[in-house]
Design a protein around this motif. Structure first.
Motif, mmCIF file in Angstrom:
data_model
loop_
_atom_site.group_PDB
_atom_site.id
_atom_site.type_symbol
_atom_site.label_atom_id
_atom_site.label_comp_id
_atom_site.label_asym_id
_atom_site.label_seq_id
_atom_site.Cartn_x
_atom_site.Cartn_y
_atom_site.Cartn_z
ATOM 1 N N VAL A 357 50.828 -26.600 59.211
ATOM 2 C CA VAL A 357 51.881 -26.463 60.228
ATOM 3 C C VAL A 357 52.330 -25.032 60.490
ATOM 4 C CG1 VAL A 357 52.779 -28.771 59.805
ATOM 5 C CG2 VAL A 357 53.721 -26.848 58.520
ATOM 6 N N ASN A 359 53.202 -21.568 61.743
ATOM 7 C CA ASN A 359 53.086 -20.931 63.064
ATOM 8 C C ASN A 359 52.620 -21.870 64.182
ATOM 9 O OD1 ASN A 359 54.172 -18.468 62.663
ATOM 10 N ND2 ASN A 359 52.249 -17.358 62.439
ATOM 11 N N THR A 360 52.724 -23.166 63.955
ATOM 12 C CA THR A 360 52.418 -24.098 65.037
ATOM 13 C C THR A 360 53.728 -24.549 65.681
ATOM 14 O OG1 THR A 360 52.636 -26.096 63.717
ATOM 15 C CG2 THR A 360 50.474 -25.011 63.698
ATOM 16 N N PRO A 428 49.693 -23.794 68.839
ATOM 17 C CA PRO A 428 50.492 -22.699 68.278
ATOM 18 C C PRO A 428 51.870 -22.586 68.925
ATOM 19 C CG PRO A 428 48.843 -21.827 69.765
ATOM 20 C CD PRO A 428 48.577 -23.293 69.652
ATOM 21 N N ARG A 429 52.814 -22.015 68.189
ATOM 22 C CA ARG A 429 54.149 -21.737 68.722
ATOM 23 C C ARG A 429 54.101 -20.409 69.469
ATOM 24 N NH1 ARG A 429 57.794 -19.518 63.633
ATOM 25 N NH2 ARG A 429 59.409 -19.577 65.234
#
Lengths: 540, 157
Positions: A357, A359-360, A428-429
């Motif tokens: 998870v 940096n997503t 990704p975020r």
């Protein structure tokens, strides 16, 4: 209360930040829907930086300063803080810092997001402004601690601190320990480097210092919400908190474990050994305990209140809670969201689960449940009590407030739910466009991105409704609600002498020791690796 | 202390202990560790390092072991396409000459941060053949969303 106007002004600035932040937030979720292009990528990242800074730093800091001042004065029964001049100075410095940082952000010369990782370089004004903001909070904290001391010296030396004040002092202790990290990053690294006085900085050392600050920062946001749950909620239900002792244990556990945990944000970084990362995993899970205790205490408190109101049955009492009161429903919903946020947090904290998870989209999904719901919704809910208390005016519309809370609930369920799933699918975020040339791996993401956007629209509507209600309340007719509302935010004075748990000096010392254990050696490790550092890459 | 309260506390402590036990097992016994290598490099001299002057896939042991030397920069990865056989032990060496980047193989648990001044090392094994998308998941400037690469995992060697 002499500082009423200042307290009210702080709340109003925080609401303005919330409104602007929500607008920028909606822009982002719409922009991420495939096929929708409203702004350039430069504008997107400017808006993303502004959203993060406005929500995470400006909204929270101003609200917390005013809430903490109010709680301390009300619960100690004092008419003013130690020094109203210091209070004014603190608000002035935080405002000045905010404006200094806002100028480069809004003109696109500081699109470095609220984590400002070097070697991306923003305008020096951004770093200096952020530092001035932090210095302002130090002045604010000092004034409140001096206020508590003044109360102690006026014949209250052998008495326990009221629970709300105990919570405020705990929050301030965490804040002082935490801000050492960001102050060091700014003063030793980023400010001289952004001014061109040094050529390079080590980005890993900067991350190390940032997350030393960045994680306890979330407890600086969360603990004021806990203070509301522990002190205002029981009053609303006409009961005492289920366990005053365990509530104090909770605050103490936060003092001990909020800072030595930063590496759970850096599990994926090179340059830090497995052993140190694992140590921070243990301390991060230790912070799970105070929240588990809180889950029990607030639920038990609500059950007591509900049974007093005639609630029956194993779970039937839930219906007897005052759901028609927007302040209550906001706070209750905030707590429900926080339970899910806590569960997701256990995934983030897992040394070897984190890389699914990290940096997503999962991460913003998570932090919108915690700071974006547990904290923000609690702050909005308690505003429905505080504004009448401070202004002596009746809340403009309870119904509108109820709709506002429901919209937030629905919006957050959509937004956060979709973001969590997107994260697990690898989206990704912090990315302007997640179609990646139409790669097949991204195809399942579209409906979720649409759901997140729909959630974002509902959240903006909720904020607009909140602001409208606040605005109308301020200009509304005076009412006799002041006394009642003030009673709800006042905790009865505790009986009994302070016990071991009240020895905050001792726990601060232990907390500092834990910080030294968790950070000294790995920081020396990073320094001894001797990375030559990186020259600035200007973003302005 | 109330007995329900005590029971809940015991449950909470046991749960946290169980979580930590599972994490510790996978970390120390099963070798499922996050990146932890400590090699430093001058970001201005990345192109003078023989591994990164020619970013490439290096076949160490045909069909079995591969080293991938990769440069992540604003806003592309080099090489842009990688091919390895399924089941091979793959070791990525990644560094950045400019800002921080991310490296994430979508649909797998292979990812890490890339920090200028350091070499990120990731060990991976891909069991499912197909074309994977690699994306940057750490904001790296206005072209961040362009930053991607392809990983092709072939059926056999």
């Amino acid at each position: 209360m002499r500082e009423k106007r200042l307290i009210l002004l702080g709340f109003l600035v925080s609401y303005a930040a919330l409104g602007a932040g929500a607008l920028f937030g909606m822009l982002q979720v719409l922009e991420r829907v495939p096929g929708v292009k409203l702004v350039s990528s430069e504008t997107y990242y400017t808006a993303l930086t502004a959203h993060g800074v406005l929500m995470a730093l400006v909204f929270t800091t101003f609200f917390i300063m005013s809430l903490a001042t109010y709680v301390v004065l009300r619960e100690l029964g004092m008419r003013q803080t130690f020094s109203p001049g210091m209070s004014t100075l603190a608000y002035a410095l935080v405002t000045l810092g905010t404006l200094m940082a806002a100028l480069p952000i809004l003109t696109g010369r500081a699109s470095v997001l609220y984590t400002f990782y070097p070697p991306m370089k923003a305008s020096p004004l951004f770093y200096i402004g952020a530092t001035v903001l932090v210095v302002g909070t130090w002045v604010f904290g000092a004034n409140l601690l001096l206020t508590v001391r003044q109360w102690r010296r006026s014949g209250n030396s052998g008495v326990k601190l009221p629970l709300g004040v105990f919570g405020v002092v705990s929050t301030l202790i965490i804040w002082y320990i935490a801000t050492i990290g960001v102050a060091a990053e700014m003063l030793l690294q980023l400010i001289p480097w952004s001014l061109g006085l040094v050529d390079r900085v080590d980005p890993l050392l900067a991350r190390n210092l940032f997350w030393y600050f960045g994680h306890p920062l979330v407890y600086f946001w969360l603990l004021p919400a806990y203070i509301v749950w522990y002190t205002v909620l029981p009053r609303m239900l006409g009961v005492r908190v289920f366990s005053d002792f365990l509530a104090r244990v909770v605050f103490v556990l936060f003092i001990l474990f909020s800072t030595p945990v930063g590496y759970h944000h850096q599990f994926m970084d090179p340059g830090i050994s497995t052993e140190w990362k694992f140590l921070h995993t243990i301390t991060t899970f230790a912070v799970f305990l105070p929240s588990m205790i809180t889950a029990f205490t607030v639920t038990a408190t609500m059950e007591m209140g509900a049974r007093l109101r005639g609630g029956r049955g194993l779970l039937g009492w839930i219906r007897a809670l005052p759901w028609g009161d927007p302040a209550f429903s906001a706070i209750a919903l905030a707590m429900v969201f926080f339970a899910f946020g806590g569960a997701g947090g256990a995934v983030n904290a897992g040394n070897n689960l984190n890389y699914v998870v990290h940096n997503t989209a999962w991460v913003p999904g998570h932090l919108h449940l915690t700071v974006g719901s547990a904290v923000a919704l609690t702050f909005m809910g308690v505003s429905y009590l505080l504004l009448p208390a401070l202004t002596g005016r009746r809340l403009h519309s309870r119904r509108m407030a109820q709709v506002q809370v429901a919209l937030w609930g629905a919006g957050m369920l959509l937004f956060s739910g979709a973001m969590h799933i997107l994260g697990v699918l690898g989206s990704p975020r912090r990315t302007y466009d997640v179609t990646f040339g139409g790669h097949p791996a991204t195809q399942g993401w579209t409906p979720l991105l649409v759901a997140a956007a729909a959630g974002g629209v509902l959240l903006l509507l909720s904020v607009l409704l909140f602001l409208y209600n606040v605005g109308r309340t301020l200009r509304g007719a005076p009412a006799g609600e002041e006394q009642e509302a003030q009673e709800q935010v006042r905790q009865p004075s505790p009986a009994g002498a302070p016990g071991l748990v009240d020895n905050l000096g001792l726990f601060t010392a232990i907390a500092l020791l834990l910080v030294l254990v968790a950070y000294t050696l790995p920081t020396l490790d990073i320094l001894s690796l001797g990375s030559p550092g990186a020259p600035p890459v200007p973003m302005d | 202390m109330n007995r329900y309260e005590r029971a809940w506390l015991i449950f909470a402590v046991l749960m946290v202990a169980a979580f930590l036990g599972i994490i510790a097992y996978f970390n120390f016994a099963a070798g499922l560790k996050p990146p932890h290598d400590v090699e430093v490099i001058d970001p201005l001299r990345v192109s003078q390092d023989p591994r990164f002057s020619q970013p490439r896939v290096e076949e160490v042991e045909p069909g079995k072991r591969y080293n991938i030397y990769m440069v992540a920069r604003m806003w592309s990865y080099y090489p842009r396409e990688i091919q390895v056989p399924r089941g091979a032990e793959v070791r990525f060496y990644i560094t950045s000459p400019d800002v921080q980047h991310g490296f994430q193989v979508v649909g797998t648990n292979v990812q890490a941060n890339v920090i200028p001044g350091y070499v990120t090392v990731i060990d991976a094994r891909f069991e499912k053949p197909g074309e994977y998308l690699i994306v940057c998941n750490e904001y790296c400037g206005r072209g961040h969303h362009f930053m991607r690469a392809k990983l092709r995992v072939t059926e056999g060697y």
